[in-house]
Scaffold this motif. Structure first.
Motif, PDB file in Angstrom:
ATOM      1  N   SER A 484      93.967  41.076  81.382  1.00  0.00           N
ATOM      2  CA  SER A 484      92.563  40.665  81.407  1.00  0.00           C
ATOM      3  C   SER A 484      92.475  39.224  80.930  1.00  0.00           C
ATOM      4  N   VAL A 485      91.574  38.473  81.532  1.00  0.00           N
ATOM      5  CA  VAL A 485      91.385  37.063  81.181  1.00  0.00           C
ATOM      6  C   VAL A 485      89.949  36.868  80.724  1.00  0.00           C
ATOM      7  N   GLU A 486      89.788  36.131  79.624  1.00  0.00           N
ATOM      8  CA  GLU A 486      88.451  35.841  79.113  1.00  0.00           C
ATOM      9  C   GLU A 486      87.754  34.820  80.021  1.00  0.00           C
ATOM     10  N   GLU A 487      86.549  34.413  79.658  1.00  0.00           N
ATOM     11  CA  GLU A 487      85.774  33.468  80.462  1.00  0.00           C
ATOM     12  C   GLU A 487      86.603  32.219  80.769  1.00  0.00           C
ATOM     13  N   THR A 488      86.583  31.811  82.008  1.00  0.00           N
ATOM     14  CA  THR A 488      87.341  30.638  82.455  1.00  0.00           C
ATOM     15  C   THR A 488      86.447  29.732  83.285  1.00  0.00           C
ATOM     16  N   MET A 489      86.848  28.489  83.447  1.00  0.00           N
ATOM     17  CA  MET A 489      86.134  27.576  84.340  1.00  0.00           C
ATOM     18  C   MET A 489      86.489  27.912  85.778  1.00  0.00           C
ATOM     19  N   ILE A 562      66.045  20.518  73.328  1.00  0.00           N
ATOM     20  CA  ILE A 562      66.534  21.661  74.122  1.00  0.00           C
ATOM     21  C   ILE A 562      67.971  21.404  74.558  1.00  0.00           C
ATOM     22  N   LYS A 563      68.216  20.217  75.070  1.00  0.00           N
ATOM     23  CA  LYS A 563      69.564  19.863  75.534  1.00  0.00           C
ATOM     24  C   LYS A 563      70.565  19.939  74.388  1.00  0.00           C
ATOM     25  N   ALA A 564      70.184  19.402  73.226  1.00  0.00           N
ATOM     26  CA  ALA A 564      71.079  19.402  72.073  1.00  0.00           C
ATOM     27  C   ALA A 564      71.364  20.821  71.595  1.00  0.00           C
ATOM     28  N   ALA A 565      70.337  21.673  71.547  1.00  0.00           N
ATOM     29  CA  ALA A 565      70.543  23.042  71.071  1.00  0.00           C
ATOM     30  C   ALA A 565      71.545  23.776  71.952  1.00  0.00           C
ATOM     31  N   LEU A 566      71.453  23.587  73.259  1.00  0.00           N
ATOM     32  CA  LEU A 566      72.384  24.243  74.182  1.00  0.00           C
ATOM     33  C   LEU A 566      73.793  23.674  74.050  1.00  0.00           C
ATOM     34  N   MET A 567      73.894  22.348  73.874  1.00  0.00           N
ATOM     35  CA  MET A 567      75.209  21.716  73.769  1.00  0.00           C
ATOM     36  C   MET A 567      75.860  21.984  72.419  1.00  0.00           C
ATOM     37  N   ASN A 568      75.080  21.875  71.338  1.00  0.00           N
ATOM     38  CA  ASN A 568      75.629  22.010  69.984  1.00  0.00           C
ATOM     39  C   ASN A 568      76.165  23.406  69.700  1.00  0.00           C
ATOM     40  N   THR A 569      75.600  24.414  70.379  1.00  0.00           N
ATOM     41  CA  THR A 569      75.982  25.807  70.083  1.00  0.00           C
ATOM     42  C   THR A 569      76.856  26.428  71.168  1.00  0.00           C
ATOM     43  N   ALA A 570      77.223  25.640  72.178  1.00  0.00           N
ATOM     44  CA  ALA A 570      78.088  26.159  73.242  1.00  0.00           C
ATOM     45  C   ALA A 570      79.473  26.471  72.673  1.00  0.00           C
ATOM     46  N   VAL A 571      80.166  27.420  73.299  1.00  0.00           N
ATOM     47  CA  VAL A 571      81.495  27.817  72.820  1.00  0.00           C
ATOM     48  C   VAL A 571      82.565  27.264  73.754  1.00  0.00           C
ATOM     49  N   ASP A 572      83.731  26.974  73.179  1.00  0.00           N
ATOM     50  CA  ASP A 572      84.840  26.450  73.965  1.00  0.00           C
ATOM     51  C   ASP A 572      85.325  27.489  74.974  1.00  0.00           C
ATOM     52  N   VAL A 573      85.645  27.014  76.168  1.00  0.00           N
ATOM     53  CA  VAL A 573      86.267  27.858  77.186  1.00  0.00           C
ATOM     54  C   VAL A 573      87.748  27.505  77.211  1.00  0.00           C
ATOM     55  N   ILE A 574      88.595  28.530  77.203  1.00  0.00           N
ATOM     56  CA  ILE A 574      90.044  28.341  77.084  1.00  0.00           C
ATOM     57  C   ILE A 574      90.716  28.501  78.446  1.00  0.00           C
ATOM     58  N   ASP A 575      91.591  27.566  78.761  1.00  0.00           N
ATOM     59  CA  ASP A 575      92.366  27.638  79.998  1.00  0.00           C
ATOM     60  C   ASP A 575      93.500  28.649  79.801  1.00  0.00           C
ATOM     61  N   PRO A 576      93.492  29.768  80.540  1.00  0.00           N
ATOM     62  CA  PRO A 576      94.526  30.791  80.324  1.00  0.00           C
ATOM     63  C   PRO A 576      95.921  30.325  80.718  1.00  0.00           C
ATOM     64  N   GLU A 577      96.012  29.309  81.567  1.00  0.00           N
ATOM     65  CA  GLU A 577      97.316  28.808  81.984  1.00  0.00           C
ATOM     66  C   GLU A 577      98.015  28.048  80.860  1.00  0.00           C
ATOM     67  N   ASN A 585      85.494  16.917  80.421  1.00  0.00           N
ATOM     68  CA  ASN A 585      84.931  16.669  81.747  1.00  0.00           C
ATOM     69  C   ASN A 585      85.106  17.841  82.692  1.00  0.00           C
ATOM     70  N   THR A 586      85.632  18.949  82.174  1.00  0.00           N
ATOM     71  CA  THR A 586      85.682  20.193  82.925  1.00  0.00           C
ATOM     72  C   THR A 586      84.565  21.127  82.486  1.00  0.00           C
ATOM     73  N   GLN A 587      84.405  21.302  81.161  1.00  0.00           N
ATOM     74  CA  GLN A 587      83.438  22.277  80.654  1.00  0.00           C
ATOM     75  C   GLN A 587      82.249  21.654  79.944  1.00  0.00           C
ATOM     76  N   GLY A 588      82.251  20.330  79.721  1.00  0.00           N
ATOM     77  CA  GLY A 588      81.199  19.734  78.915  1.00  0.00           C
ATOM     78  C   GLY A 588      81.355  20.163  77.471  1.00  0.00           C
ATOM     79  N   ALA A 589      80.238  20.472  76.816  1.00  0.00           N
ATOM     80  CA  ALA A 589      80.297  20.921  75.421  1.00  0.00           C
ATOM     81  C   ALA A 589      80.751  22.367  75.321  1.00  0.00           C
ATOM     82  N   GLY A 590      80.803  23.085  76.451  1.00  0.00           N
ATOM     83  CA  GLY A 590      81.238  24.471  76.454  1.00  0.00           C
ATOM     84  C   GLY A 590      80.269  25.366  77.185  1.00  0.00           C
ATOM     85  N   SER A 591      80.487  26.675  77.064  1.00  0.00           N
ATOM     86  CA  SER A 591      79.664  27.682  77.730  1.00  0.00           C
ATOM     87  C   SER A 591      78.490  28.065  76.830  1.00  0.00           C
ATOM     88  N   ILE A 592      77.291  28.099  77.396  1.00  0.00           N
ATOM     89  CA  ILE A 592      76.084  28.306  76.580  1.00  0.00           C
ATOM     90  C   ILE A 592      76.027  29.707  75.967  1.00  0.00           C
TER      91      ILE A 592
END
Length: 812
Positions: A484-489, A562-577, A585-592
């Motif tokens: 199983s793989v967690e959230e990915t880009m 609004i923009k800051a709240a979404l960006m500041n609290t986003a979580v990192d997305v991990i590349d499974p590879e 420049n792939t995920q921005g600040a992360g997943s909301i």
């Protein structure tokens, strides 16, 4: 010789010669009379237009007279009446200068100007009209969707809508935040406001249709002679605010629909700007633009409109594009400076291994699962042997006259998108597909394919063709669960940075793969239509819906909050590879994450930084920036700061405060410097993180910089279109070009480059973002080029970097 000029050349030469005044008393050395030339000021021309062509062209005109919103935010008084008076003066002057000028749309609220049709060779007259500030290209936009799969009522289940709970929307609903009282404008293909899951969200005023110019922004139905039906805006609307069998992110929000994309899901800048302007005037709190093009350049007119909409308090959310996974693939309007650009993630999923074999035990070691619609449909392939049939490149014509029902379609990579090949295979009756590469190496994974699809290398594909030639036309699969793989880009999600502004894009990411939402049926007896779509178009409305929840809780927040709240609290997305966090420049600040955004008691704005480029060969270069900290809590907070650049390079130093105390409910600016010693650094891209910590919460602010000239693509596409007297040939140049050349080659078997045919054009000093010229359709010695597929190779020189890229084009 073709008369093709840059704006600077026209100012200094063309107008000076045409409108020069002669000082008769002035004399040069030696007694010769000297001509005194007077430069005539003209407006800025953005983009590149063949000024010698009589081609009918639509452009967007920006006036010097400021829009109502721009003037307001500059502390000036502006009225619609005054703007109309000034605009009418410009239009009257234009029509005197250009008899064929035909004005289409007029703007005054977030953009001051109008759109106009005129021959391209008359644009110089437009630039010289008093009151004109700038002229912009009328760029084509398309709905940002990668693939779609309609879901029958038999297989539909509300449980399929799992992206809302994944980002925490259901927990927000439990605490009373449902988007109630917040209005979201969907600027798209229209919306089916009669859909049972959406009817509650629309009042008596539904929005506006800019395609047919009426108050009925319904989707394009089947049978429209102008093109294919649409369903994109309805799907987006459902993700935001559906409340029936599907439940959107903000199920009690109010919707307004603005149809700016017509049949085939296509539209242009003039309607998009009109949609933005009307949405602001109609009182929208949020606008969603799930549309785009492939140009990594600010689409100036649209950006200006979106920026002033944000300034006026309307949260603008837009998709980042579907041209990934390479860097520099973000497209307009995802390139906007102020709007929230959204990348697409894939929800957690299962990975499978695959063994592929044909008769007599022939195996294909490179076989891997590329993509599949559901786990169940993939595992069905284990149940027996299947006949496989070659379908060439997977075009609809490649399936004609062949029986694919219940069989496997074997296809080569090339020309069509992978998802289109799978769609065509499904339409032909195939239950699965094998796609082999047309070059060495492995192909990307593509989630959500219409049929289970296996990928192989070129050599294994050739082996499959050889077996088929021998009559061994049966294939079997052994597909097993791996992990199983967690959230990915999502691979298709476009990446930044933005060319020329060097900004990080996307700003945030959200689910965009296999998103189940509403679509129109245009059948009152069966109104419940649903489909699974994927694309950054599907990610963007997740963010728009989340913004509605935030605004309901915090009605006094500004757009940057609004923009800051979404960006500041986003979580990192991990590349499974790699096991590493995806680049900025792939995920921005992360997943909301909605709950975290609702609960934050600190805002850091802006939510990301780009220090731009540092090009000094020796010595130190310093750039200054800053950010604002808002303490939303009821107690005084002490913030500490740290800065980390990947690899901790010696040549980069960031200097900012050690600690900062901010009183409850107050905000404070933090100024900081970045010092770069280029002599200690290799040229390239460097990313880092500014860490803001209050002892309980740590906020990560992504930052990037470039040492040396950035490696953005000098050419990002090319085209050949039919013209009245031949063909328009052109290319997309993110930064313009110092030297530009178009070479034509034959197309060899296997979609490779054949023999050289001719050089069709050579040019110098070309501005960004689009270049085009007219070609008469002949090659060396005036021989007409036969219709068919050809290779157009584009050579570009820009700032010491050369690039030569080949594109498949069709002459019809």
């Amino acid at each position: 010789m073709r008369r093709y000029f840059s704006r600077v050349f026209l100012i200094l030469v063309a107008f000076a010669l045409i409108f020069s005044t002669f000082g008769l008393n002035a004399s040069a050395k030696g007694g010769k009379t000297q001509t005194k030339l007077t430069e005539i000021p003209i407006a800025e021309l953005h983009g590149d237009i063949e000024l010698s062509s009589s081609r009918p062209t639509t452009v967007i005109v920006e006036l010097k007279e400021e829009s109502i919103i721009e003037a307001k935010h500059k502390g000036k008084k502006q009225t619609k009446a005054k703007l109309k008076t000034e605009r009418d003066k410009v239009i009257q002057s234009l029509k005197k200068a250009v008899k064929a000028a035909d004005v289409n749309r007029e703007y005054d609220y977030v953009f001051s100007g109008f759109s106009v049709d005129l021959p391209a060779n008359e644009i110089m007259k437009l630039l010289a009209v008093s009151g004109v500030k700038a002229v912009y290209p009328n760029i084509e936009y398309q709905a940002d969707v990668v693939t779609k799969k309609e879901i029958s009522t038999e297989e539909f289940s509300p449980n399929m809508m799992n992206s809302a709970p994944f980002i925490g929307a259901n927990k927000a609903w439990e605490t009373g935040y449902t988007g109630k009282g917040v209005t979201v404008a969907v600027i798209d293909t229209g919306a089916d406001y009669t859909h049972p899951d959406l009817a509650h969200a629309f009042g008596s005023y539904k929005g506006w249709d800019f395609v047919d110019n009426d108050a009925d922004p319904q989707e394009t139905p089947k049978g429209d002679p102008r093109g294919e039906e649409t369903d994109h805006g309805t799907h987006v609307s459902g993700t935001i605010a559906a409340n029936g069998q599907i439940k959107g992110i903000a199920p009690e929000a109010t919707l307004l629909a603005y149809r700016v994309l017509g049949p085939d899901g296509r539209g242009s800048t003039e309607n998009v700007v009109a949609g933005i302007e009307r949405a602001v005037q109609d009182g929208a709190d949020i606008m969603n633009l799930s549309l785009g093009n492939t140009l990594n350049n600010p689409d100036w007119a649209t950006s200006i409109a979106m920026d002033w909409a944000m300034a006026e308090g309307v949260v603008a959310v837009t998709s980042n594009g579907n041209s990934g996974p390479n860097n520099w693939t973000v497209g307009s309007p995802g390139t906007s400076r102020e709007a929230i650009s959204v990348g697409a993630t894939r929800l957690p999923y299962n990975v499978y291994t695959s063994i592929l074999s044909t008769s007599n035990g022939v195996v294909y070691p490179s076989a891997k699962v590329m993509g599949f619609p559901t786990d169940e449909e993939l595992l069905v392939l284990n149940k027996g042997e299947y006949e496989f049939v070659y379908a060439g490149l997977g075009k609809p014509s490649d399936f004609e006259g062949k029986d694919f029902k219940g069989k496997i379609a074997l296809m080569s990579r090339g020309e069509l998108a992978f998802v289109d090949k799978a769609e065509n295979a499904k339409a032909a009756g195939a239950i699965g597909a094998i796609i082999f590469n047309n070059v060495s190496g492995e192909q990307p994974d593509v989630p959500g394919m219409a049929v289970p699809t296996i990928k192989t290398t070129l050599s294994d594909g050739q082996k499959l063709l050889a077996e088929l030639e021998k009559g061994n036309n049966k294939v079997s699969f052994d597909i097993k669960f791996d992990k199983s793989v967690e959230e990915t880009m999502a691979d298709f999600s476009s990446r930044g940075p933005v060319a020329l502004t060097w900004m990080i894009k996307p700003d945030v990411s959200a689910p965009g793969v296999n998103i189940v939402s509403t679509i129109p049926t245009h059948d009152p007896s069966n109104p419940h239509g649903y489909a699974a779509f994927q694309g950054t178009s599907m990610a963007s409305p997740h963010v728009a819906g989340a913004a509605a929840l935030l605004l309901q809780k915090n009605p006094n927040w500004g757009t940057q909050d609004i923009k800051a709240a979404l960006m500041n609290t986003a979580v990192d997305v991990i590349d499974p590879e790699t096991g590493n966090v995806y680049p900025h420049n792939t995920q921005g600040a992360g997943s909301i994450r909605v709950v975290e955004a609702l609960a934050t008691d600190t805002l850091v704005t802006p939510g990301s930084h780009s220090f731009g480029k540092f090009v000094k060969a020796n010595g130190k270069q310093v750039e200054k920036q800053g950010f604002e900290i808002k303490n939303l809590s009821k107690e005084r907070k002490t913030y500490s700061f740290d800065v980390e650049f990947e690899g901790n390079p010696d040549g980069i130093k960031v200097m900012l405060s050690n600690n900062l105390k901010v009183n409850a409910g107050k905000s404070q600016m933090v100024n900081f410097n970045v010092q770069v010693d280029s002599s200690k650094l290799n040229p390239g891209y460097y990313e880092g993180m500014i860490l803001v910590n209050d002892g309980k919460q740590e906020i990560s602010v992504p930052t990037i910089l470039f040492v040396g000239e950035p490696d953005y693509p000098r050419v990002s596409g090319a085209f050949m279109d039919k013209a009245p007297n031949g063909y328009y040939i052109g290319s997309y140049l993110p930064g313009g070009a110092e030297v530009l050349e178009y070479d034509l080659y034959a197309l060899a078997p296997g979609n490779t480059i054949g023999g050289y045919v001719d050089t069709l054009g050579s040019f110098t000093n070309i501005p960004s973002p689009i270049h085009e010229f007219e070609w008469d359709g002949t090659v060396q010695n005036g021989i007409p080029l036969p219709n068919g597929d050809w290779v157009l190779a584009v050579y570009v020189e820009r700032l010491g970097v050369t690039e030569y890229k080949a594109f498949l084009v069709t002459k019809e």
